[in-house]
Design an enzyme around this catalytic site. Structure first.
Site, PDB file in Angstrom:
ATOM      1  N   LYS A 167     -19.378 -27.789  -2.893  1.00 19.50           N
ATOM      2  CA  LYS A 167     -20.779 -28.020  -2.551  1.00 19.50           C
ATOM      3  C   LYS A 167     -21.332 -29.310  -3.160  1.00 19.50           C
ATOM      4  O   LYS A 167     -21.060 -30.390  -2.669  1.00 19.50           O
ATOM      5  CB  LYS A 167     -21.624 -26.798  -2.903  1.00 19.50           C
ATOM      6  N   PHE A 172     -19.741 -14.015  -2.132  1.00 19.16           N
ATOM      7  CA  PHE A 172     -19.317 -14.776  -0.961  1.00 19.16           C
ATOM      8  C   PHE A 172     -18.394 -15.886  -1.426  1.00 19.16           C
ATOM      9  O   PHE A 172     -18.741 -16.664  -2.323  1.00 19.16           O
ATOM     10  CB  PHE A 172     -20.508 -15.374  -0.216  1.00 19.16           C
ATOM     11  N   ASP A 212     -16.253 -18.361  -9.623  1.00 21.09           N
ATOM     12  CA  ASP A 212     -16.573 -19.169  -8.451  1.00 21.09           C
ATOM     13  C   ASP A 212     -17.908 -19.855  -8.711  1.00 21.09           C
ATOM     14  O   ASP A 212     -18.969 -19.244  -8.611  1.00 21.09           O
ATOM     15  CB  ASP A 212     -16.643 -18.275  -7.209  1.00 21.09           C
TER      16      ASP A 212
END
Length: 385
Positions: free
Chosen positions: A233, A119, A204
């Site tokens: 994040k 994702f 990622d």
């Protein structure tokens, strides 16, 4: 807009790893804003950094540099420890992925190999790199030429990468898929495959980075040097920021006019990120995350209704004996704990790095009762547990 469905709660305030809703009910937040609230809520170091910077200099546009921006870029490169590089700051993980996606096009190639179950965001470019059909189908055709291969399968990766491939994109641990850890040596083999074909290796680390797994970056566990790393994040503990870090020669691919961001790298976000990095170091949170994460994984695995527990540090995924993760998440909420159910049979935990031993112990003590309540809810609907 109805992008998220009905909210489960309306939250009013937080302190540490605890939050309160508008009715005054208290919860231990074991999701941390989906791995964002690294220092929990209201940490004094983060509050001080944001307040001081905002009262000093809040926004200057990308025509100018600021001291926090420069310091953060230097700090990230030092923590990565892979030598020289360049950093492009954004406002989110999706934007960091977009920047990296554009950077790969500067190689003169257009093909990207990514993993099934990965994702990388919801914008059109990031979505093109995300394999889940439920997300992709409503918005096709998507940009790019992307091949998806089973995560952790080095042979499939080797077969998909060619001399036309611009980049290999991997999460060091799959996050949204339910915290899936790759086999030993997988990331190192990915490095070999990318190098063999002159492709960039892009990690990622938006969910796994900045101490989440007990290391500054999860790929450090494999001693592999990537060409590109995307971050967001937990980087600023809840203040919006993202970063695309390009190492070595990859750092020179983006040139003036190739990309931009009005708010990316603003001094307040960068000051917040520096405060998070300082606090992780000063409070020895990497060791704390490693030890507490192991206690949580061991405790969760003790119940026979849990068939597997995976993860590193405070990024934890578990498989349940049946497709009852929604009932488990609802039961946990009723018991005062916020968890996530990314798939019908999987539960994900990504609590603040400052989660206390007492809060973790309280969750483990309540865990059997949570599973009992989920079993009862399934039985009431006539479904097997």
């Amino acid at each position: 807009m109805n992008a998220f469905g009905p909210p489960k709660l309306t939250l009013a305030r937080g302190a540490g790893a605890r939050v309160w809703d508008t009715d005054g009910n208290e919860y231990v937040d074991l999701l941390g804003g989906i791995a964002v609230n690294a220092l929990g809520h209201g940490h004094p170091a983060l509050v001080e950094a944001v307040s001081t910077q905002l009262s000093t200099l809040g926004h200057v546009s990308n025509f100018f540099a600021t001291v926090p921006q420069i310091e953060l870029a230097e700090r990230l490169l030092a923590l990565l420890g892979h030598g020289e590089g360049k950093v492009f700051f954004t406002n989110s993980g999706t934007e960091a992925v977009e920047a990296a996606f554009k950077l790969t096009r500067r190689t003169g190639r257009t093909h990207v190999v990514a993993a099934e179950g990965g994702f990388h965001g919801r914008s059109m470019g990031a979505l093109a790199l995300t394999s889940k059909q439920a997300y992709r189908t409503p918005f096709e055709p998507l940009p790019g030429e992307v091949t998806f291969v089973p995560y952790g399968d080095a042979e499939a990766l080797a077969a998909a990468v060619t001399d036309r491939t611009a980049a290999v994109l991997l999460e060091p641990i799959l996050g949204e898929a339910g915290v899936v850890v790759p086999p030993e040596g997988y990331l190192a083999r990915a490095r070999e495959i990318a190098t063999e074909h002159g492709a960039l290796l892009w990690f990622d680390e938006i969910q796994t980075g900045i101490g989440r797994t007990g290391r500054w970056f999860e790929h450090h566990r494999s001693d592999v040097v990537p060409d590109v790393v995307t971050l967001a994040k937990g980087l600023a503990g809840g203040f919006p920021i993202g970063a695309c870090v390009a190492l070595g020669a990859a750092g020179d691919l983006i040139q003036p006019g190739n990309h931009g961001s009005t708010f990316g790298g603003n001094p307040v976000a960068c000051a917040a990120a520096l405060a998070v990095l300082d606090t992780i170091e000063s409070e020895d949170l990497l060791d704390h995350v490693t030890v507490l994460g192991q206690k949580l994984r061991d405790g969760l695995a003790a119940d026979p209704r849990v068939t597997e527990v995976r993860g590193e540090g405070l990024l934890i995924g578990l498989d349940l004996a049946g497709d009852c993760s929604a009932e488990v998440a609802a039961a946990a909420l009723a018991h005062g704990f916020i968890v996530n159910n990314p798939t019908p049979s999987r539960v994900r935990l990504a609590p603040p790095l400052v989660l206390t031993d007492d809060d973790a112990a309280a969750f483990l003590a309540a865990w059997p009762a949570i599973l009992d309540a989920a079993d009862e809810a399934r039985a009431a609907t006539g479904e097997d547990t």
